[in-house]
Write a protein that holds these residues in place. Structure first.
Motif, mmCIF file in Angstrom:
data_model
loop_
_atom_site.group_PDB
_atom_site.id
_atom_site.type_symbol
_atom_site.label_atom_id
_atom_site.label_comp_id
_atom_site.label_asym_id
_atom_site.label_seq_id
_atom_site.Cartn_x
_atom_site.Cartn_y
_atom_site.Cartn_z
ATOM 1 N N THR A 51 2.833 -2.357 4.524
ATOM 2 C CA THR A 51 4.196 -2.879 4.034
ATOM 3 C C THR A 51 4.794 -1.832 2.951
ATOM 4 O O THR A 51 3.962 -1.240 2.105
ATOM 5 C CB THR A 51 4.016 -4.120 3.125
ATOM 6 O OG1 THR A 51 3.162 -5.132 4.100
ATOM 7 C CG2 THR A 51 5.016 -4.831 2.926
ATOM 8 N N ASN A 70 7.803 -1.362 0.186
ATOM 9 C CA ASN A 70 8.848 -2.133 -0.896
ATOM 10 C C ASN A 70 10.090 -1.817 -0.757
ATOM 11 O O ASN A 70 10.620 -0.880 -0.066
ATOM 12 C CB ASN A 70 8.114 -1.932 -2.383
ATOM 13 C CG ASN A 70 8.346 -0.263 -2.776
ATOM 14 O OD1 ASN A 70 9.191 0.123 -2.427
ATOM 15 N ND2 ASN A 70 7.536 0.134 -3.423
ATOM 16 N N ALA A 71 10.871 -2.473 -1.460
ATOM 17 C CA ALA A 71 12.557 -2.512 -1.450
ATOM 18 C C ALA A 71 12.915 -1.196 -1.642
ATOM 19 O O ALA A 71 13.918 -0.718 -1.339
ATOM 20 C CB ALA A 71 13.130 -3.521 -2.215
ATOM 21 N N GLN A 72 12.344 -0.260 -2.850
ATOM 22 C CA GLN A 72 12.789 0.861 -3.168
ATOM 23 C C GLN A 72 12.484 1.836 -1.984
ATOM 24 O O GLN A 72 13.270 2.805 -1.697
ATOM 25 C CB GLN A 72 11.990 1.326 -4.373
ATOM 26 C CG GLN A 72 12.416 2.824 -5.074
ATOM 27 C CD GLN A 72 11.642 3.089 -6.499
ATOM 28 O OE1 GLN A 72 10.455 2.389 -6.475
ATOM 29 N NE2 GLN A 72 12.002 4.069 -6.674
ATOM 30 N N GLU A 73 11.494 1.703 -1.373
ATOM 31 C CA GLU A 73 10.828 2.591 -0.059
ATOM 32 C C GLU A 73 12.014 2.299 1.154
ATOM 33 O O GLU A 73 12.514 3.267 1.702
ATOM 34 C CB GLU A 73 9.587 2.457 0.350
ATOM 35 C CG GLU A 73 8.659 3.009 -0.877
ATOM 36 C CD GLU A 73 7.159 2.507 -0.642
ATOM 37 O OE1 GLU A 73 6.522 3.379 -0.682
ATOM 38 O OE2 GLU A 73 6.899 1.337 0.028
ATOM 39 N N ILE A 74 12.377 1.175 1.244
ATOM 40 C CA ILE A 74 13.436 0.595 2.043
ATOM 41 C C ILE A 74 14.595 1.445 1.847
ATOM 42 O O ILE A 74 15.394 1.988 2.773
ATOM 43 C CB ILE A 74 13.463 -0.686 2.534
ATOM 44 C CG1 ILE A 74 12.128 -1.386 2.932
ATOM 45 C CG2 ILE A 74 14.700 -1.288 3.316
ATOM 46 C CD1 ILE A 74 12.207 -2.829 2.677
ATOM 47 N N ALA A 75 15.131 1.379 0.485
ATOM 48 C CA ALA A 75 16.075 1.842 0.193
ATOM 49 C C ALA A 75 16.334 3.622 0.480
ATOM 50 O O ALA A 75 17.495 3.941 0.940
ATOM 51 C CB ALA A 75 16.854 1.543 -1.415
ATOM 52 N N LYS A 76 15.277 4.023 0.036
ATOM 53 C CA LYS A 76 15.175 5.432 0.191
ATOM 54 C C LYS A 76 15.181 5.852 1.860
ATOM 55 O O LYS A 76 15.915 6.837 2.371
ATOM 56 C CB LYS A 76 13.786 5.880 -0.288
ATOM 57 C CG LYS A 76 13.633 7.510 -0.142
ATOM 58 C CD LYS A 76 14.808 8.263 -1.046
ATOM 59 C CE LYS A 76 14.358 9.759 -0.769
ATOM 60 N NZ LYS A 76 15.448 10.422 -1.631
#
Length: 60
Positions: free
Chosen positions: A11, A13-19
């Motif tokens: 899984t 996180n949101a920061q990684e998804i944004a990246k």
């Protein structure tokens, strides 16, 4: 590393998804720029070939 997480189905996180969204957008922009450059280069080559052909017709 983010790629390792993705490969192992971990899984993210949101920061990684944004990246990932940012990287995807940058990649798409680069692809579009390359396609545009390719089209422009091809058009220039065609124009040069047509000009050379026209000049050859005049010579003959």
């Amino acid at each position: 590393m983010l790629l390792e997480k993705l490969k192992s189905n971990t899984t993210i996180n949101a920061q990684e998804i944004a990246k990932l969204v940012e990287l995807t957008s940058n990649t798409q922009n680069n692809i579009e720029a390359l396609v545009k450059l390719n089209a422009e280069t091809a058009a220039n080559v065609v124009d040069k070939a047509n000009l050379a052909y026209s000049k050859s017709k005049v010579i003959f």
